[in-house]
Structures are given as C-alpha cells and as structure tokens.
Design a protein around this motif. Structure first.
Motif, PDB file in Angstrom:
ATOM      1  N   ARG A   1      37.178  41.477  46.438  1.00  0.00           N
ATOM      2  CA  ARG A   1      37.501  42.576  45.600  1.00  0.00           C
ATOM      3  C   ARG A   1      37.050  42.370  44.169  1.00  0.00           C
ATOM      4  NH1 ARG A   1      42.684  41.126  48.004  1.00  0.00           N
ATOM      5  NH2 ARG A   1      43.201  40.035  45.933  1.00  0.00           N
TER       6      ARG A   1
ATOM      7  N   ASN B   1      42.248  51.069  46.393  1.00  0.00           N
ATOM      8  CA  ASN B   1      41.722  50.628  45.087  1.00  0.00           C
ATOM      9  C   ASN B   1      40.790  51.655  44.432  1.00  0.00           C
ATOM     10  OD1 ASN B   1      43.305  48.323  45.510  1.00  0.00           O
ATOM     11  ND2 ASN B   1      41.735  47.449  46.719  1.00  0.00           N
TER      12      ASN B   1
ATOM     13  N   ASN C   1      46.072  47.072  38.291  1.00  0.00           N
ATOM     14  CA  ASN C   1      45.522  45.642  38.396  1.00  0.00           C
ATOM     15  C   ASN C   1      46.345  44.873  37.899  1.00  0.00           C
ATOM     16  OD1 ASN C   1      43.436  47.381  38.838  1.00  0.00           O
ATOM     17  ND2 ASN C   1      42.378  47.208  37.224  1.00  0.00           N
TER      18      ASN C   1
END
Length: 238
Positions: free
Chosen positions: A68, A107, A221
């Motif tokens: 990620r 995301n 986040n």
C-alpha cells in the motif's frame, strides 16, 4: 498527462499489459513511457516516474507495487503533478508473494481500480475514460490553506513516525541483528531490515516519508500511518 500504475505478482502479465497500454494510449502527439523496476529499488522507480510525469506524456509503471505504501507514494506523485491516474491489478499470477497487499478501491490511492486475469482483454474504454475524460484532480492541499483538521493529522504523522524510529533504534541498541524481526507497538507486521540503520539515515527516511504523507493529509490514513512507515522502511533499506 496520466499515470497508470500496474500491480501484481511475478508471472501475472504486467509487462505484457504495460506494452498493450503503451500501444493503446500512446501516439505521435502523446508519447507513452513504460517505467519498469530496475536497480536502485523503490526510490529509483519513484524518481524516474516523477521525472517522466509531464503535461504531454503518459507514464505506465510496470512494477509489482505490492505494498500500500508504494502505491500511496505514486498517488501522491500524481496529485503533486496535477494529473489523472488509475491502477491496473494483474491478478492471478502463479508466484504472488505472501507480502502482496491487494488493492482496495476504498483507498483513494487504489482507485480508480481495474482488474484483469489471465487472457482477459483490457478494459481500454474505461481506462481511457478514467484518464482522459475525468475531471482533473482538485488543487493540491499544499497550494491552499490547510483545513483545521490537518493539524491533527500532522501531529499524528509526527508521533507515529517517531514511535517507529524509536523502536528501530531501541532494537538495534539492544542487539538486534540484520534479518531479525523488529516489533513496533501498535503495528501488526514486524519490520525486518537487511542491514543496520544509523540514526542519521533513519531520520532522513523519516523526513522523506513525512514529505510524501503531507502531500495528501487525510484523517482516513491516521490508523495506518505507523504501518505505512514500517513498510516504507522495509522497502527503502536494502
């Protein structure tokens, strides 16, 4: 011009798909470049992508991009350049590494997301629409007044990276050797470093990560900041 990020394990057809995309998206007035993994690792790949991003060219990243944190860095680079982007997941490779973190369209850095398997045709119409017909990204936060909640984000970012760096320093001072797992409080995955890391280098990597994370501050986040910094260190220290 747009950035196309590929991800997937070895043998999943990324290079073949990158060639298809270059043929389909490029042209005399709109060159398409394929940036592949090379010596120098993650930092060299990112630097080459940033160098290629321009108002005219299409940039296609032919790499595993299995974490990620890597995809987040490329997302930040596209935001900074003010260009559209999309992610192409080449799924079903025979040697997908255990560390591979599948993209999640929830995301921001993993969308718009397209997935192909085996010999499935590329969804070129949808990819073109995402790259050439979508609205341009909003102005980068760095070019306008920061919202009040960004102060909380920056505080959390500073604290999370400090905690990770402190855990690494403490482990090495306690005798941890390269290849051993370093545990960071609050982070599920352990950090395995291939070599010892000095305080100066660790501080430099921390500043680099903070710079990238500040490009797109978001409360979404917050729970993953420490984990993403651990992954950043894992890839940067080679």
């Amino acid at each position: 011009m747009p950035l196309v990020v590929l991800c997937g394990g070895p043998g999943s057809g990324k290079s073949r798909r990158a060639a298809e995309l270059r043929e389909a998206l490029g042209g005399p007035e709109q060159p398409a470049h394929v940036v592949a993994e090379a010596e120098g690792g993650r930092s060299a790949l990112r630097a080459e992508v940033e160098r290629r991003l321009s108002r005219r060219d299409v940039v296609i990243v032919d790499a595993g991009n299995e974490l990620r944190s890597i995809r987040y860095e490329l997302y930040c680079a596209a935001r900074q350049a003010g260009t559209a982007r999309c992610l192409l997941h080449c799924a079903g490779g025979p040697d997908e590494p255990p560390s591979f973190e599948p993209p999640d369209p929830r995301n921001r850095w993993d969308r718009p997301l397209f997935t192909v398997r085996g010999e499935e045709p590329l969804p070129l119409a949808a990819i073109r629409a995402a790259l050439f017909e979508s609205a341009p990204p909003p102005p980068h936060r760095a070019t306008r007044s920061q919202p009040l909640q960004s102060a909380g984000f920056l505080h959390a970012l500073d604290r999370a990276t400090q905690d990770v760096a402190a855990a690494v320093v403490a482990a090495q001072r306690s005798g941890a050797q390269p290849g051993e797992v370093v545990r960071v409080p609050g982070v599920a995955e352990g950090l395995v470093l291939s070599r010892a890391v000095g305080v100066a280098e660790l501080s430099r990597l921390r500043r680099q990560f903070i710079s990238y994370a500040k490009m797109a501050p978001s409360d979404e986040n917050l729970p993953e900041l420490a984990s993403m910094f651990v992954q950043y260190l894992s890839r940067s220290v080679q």
